[in-house]
Design a protein around this motif. Structure first.
Motif, PDB file in Angstrom:
ATOM      1  N   SER A  57      -2.283  -1.743  -5.003  1.00  0.00           N
ATOM      2  CA  SER A  57      -0.969  -1.845  -5.646  1.00  0.00           C
ATOM      3  C   SER A  57       0.001  -2.666  -4.796  1.00  0.00           C
ATOM      4  O   SER A  57       0.897  -3.320  -5.329  1.00  0.00           O
ATOM      5  CB  SER A  57      -0.404  -0.458  -5.953  1.00  0.00           C
ATOM      6  N   LYS A  59      -1.003  -5.234  -2.934  1.00  0.00           N
ATOM      7  CA  LYS A  59      -1.525  -6.604  -2.848  1.00  0.00           C
ATOM      8  C   LYS A  59      -1.492  -7.374  -4.165  1.00  0.00           C
ATOM      9  O   LYS A  59      -1.538  -8.601  -4.164  1.00  0.00           O
ATOM     10  CB  LYS A  59      -2.977  -6.583  -2.363  1.00  0.00           C
ATOM     11  N   VAL A  60      -1.464  -6.676  -5.283  1.00  0.00           N
ATOM     12  CA  VAL A  60      -1.569  -7.342  -6.585  1.00  0.00           C
ATOM     13  C   VAL A  60      -0.383  -8.273  -6.787  1.00  0.00           C
ATOM     14  O   VAL A  60       0.774  -7.886  -6.645  1.00  0.00           O
ATOM     15  CB  VAL A  60      -1.650  -6.307  -7.726  1.00  0.00           C
ATOM     16  N   THR A  61      -0.705  -9.517  -7.105  1.00  0.00           N
ATOM     17  CA  THR A  61       0.342 -10.502  -7.380  1.00  0.00           C
ATOM     18  C   THR A  61       0.269 -11.030  -8.807  1.00  0.00           C
ATOM     19  O   THR A  61       1.251 -11.549  -9.312  1.00  0.00           O
ATOM     20  CB  THR A  61       0.238 -11.685  -6.398  1.00  0.00           C
ATOM     21  N   ASN A  62      -0.888 -10.901  -9.430  1.00  0.00           N
ATOM     22  CA  ASN A  62      -1.070 -11.398 -10.790  1.00  0.00           C
ATOM     23  C   ASN A  62      -1.585 -10.282 -11.690  1.00  0.00           C
ATOM     24  O   ASN A  62      -2.430  -9.482 -11.278  1.00  0.00           O
ATOM     25  CB  ASN A  62      -2.075 -12.556 -10.823  1.00  0.00           C
ATOM     26  N   GLN A  65      -5.459  -8.546 -11.940  1.00  0.00           N
ATOM     27  CA  GLN A  65      -6.285  -8.630 -10.743  1.00  0.00           C
ATOM     28  C   GLN A  65      -7.037  -7.325 -10.552  1.00  0.00           C
ATOM     29  O   GLN A  65      -6.502  -6.242 -10.778  1.00  0.00           O
ATOM     30  CB  GLN A  65      -5.427  -8.901  -9.499  1.00  0.00           C
ATOM     31  N   LEU A  70      -9.630  -8.876  -5.183  1.00  0.00           N
ATOM     32  CA  LEU A  70      -8.916  -8.721  -3.917  1.00  0.00           C
ATOM     33  C   LEU A  70      -9.857  -8.495  -2.737  1.00  0.00           C
ATOM     34  O   LEU A  70      -9.416  -8.193  -1.633  1.00  0.00           O
ATOM     35  CB  LEU A  70      -7.913  -7.574  -4.032  1.00  0.00           C
TER      36      LEU A  70
END
Length: 141
Positions: A57, A59-62, A65, A70
Motif C-alpha cells: 500500500s 509502494k503502489v503508484t498506479n 499494480q 512490485l
C-alpha cells in the motif's frame, strides 16, 4: 495431482509450503506435519502477508499494480488432507486454524498468497458441523 503442483511450484521462483498431516511426503524436510506446527506456520504466513499488505500500500503508484508487479514472489500453501488435519485439532485449535486460513484465503490472493486445500473427500472425515465449515472455505478459494 499434488506431486505435480508441488513440482511446478518448486521449479519456479515460488515460495512453497506444504502441510502434510498424514506424512505422505515425509521425504520433504520442509513439510509441516504436527497440528501445532501448522498453526505456527499459518500465524507466520498471516503476519508476513499483513506486512506485505502494508508495504504494497505504501509502494503502489498506479491503479491495478499487483504484488508481482512490485517484485514480491508468489507464495503457495498446499494443505494436503485438510479434513484429517482438522480432525486432529481440539476445538480451540480448530477455531484458530479456521481464522488464520480464512485470512489467508480472503486477503491473500491480492497479495500473492495462494492456498490449495486438498482432501480425498470433504464429507467423510469430520462431523457434519465441521464438514460444512470446510465446504464454505472450499467455496471461498
Amino acid at each position: 495431482m499434488l506431486q505435480s503442483l508441488l513440482l511446478q511450484s518448486l521449479t519456479r521462483q515460488i515460495e512453497t509450503y506444504l502441510v502434510d498431516p498424514k506424512r505422505e511426503f515425509a521425504t520433504l524436510r520442509e513439510a509441516v506435519n504436527e497440528p501445532q506446527e501448522v498453526l505456527e506456520l499459518l500465524e507466520q504466513l498471516v503476519a508476513r502477508m499483513e506486512q506485505r499488505e502494508r508495504e504494497i500500500s505504501a509502494k503502489v503508484t498506479n491503479f491495478g499494480q499487483t504484488a508481482k508487479d512490485l517484485g514480491y514472489p508468489p507464495v503457495m500453501v498446499f494443505i494436503d488432507e485438510v479434513t484429517a488435519l482438522v480432525a486432529a485439532f481440539d476445538n480451540k485449535e480448530h477455531k484458530q486454524f479456521e481464522k488464520l486460513l480464512r485470512k489467508l484465503i480472503l486477503k491473500g490472493r491480492a497479495l500473492g498468497y495462494n492456498v490449495v486445500l486438498l482432501a480425498q473427500n470433504f464429507n467423510s472425515e469430520r462431523s457434519e458441523e465441521h464438514t460444512s465449515e470446510l465446504q464454505s472455505l472450499r467455496e471461498i478459494s
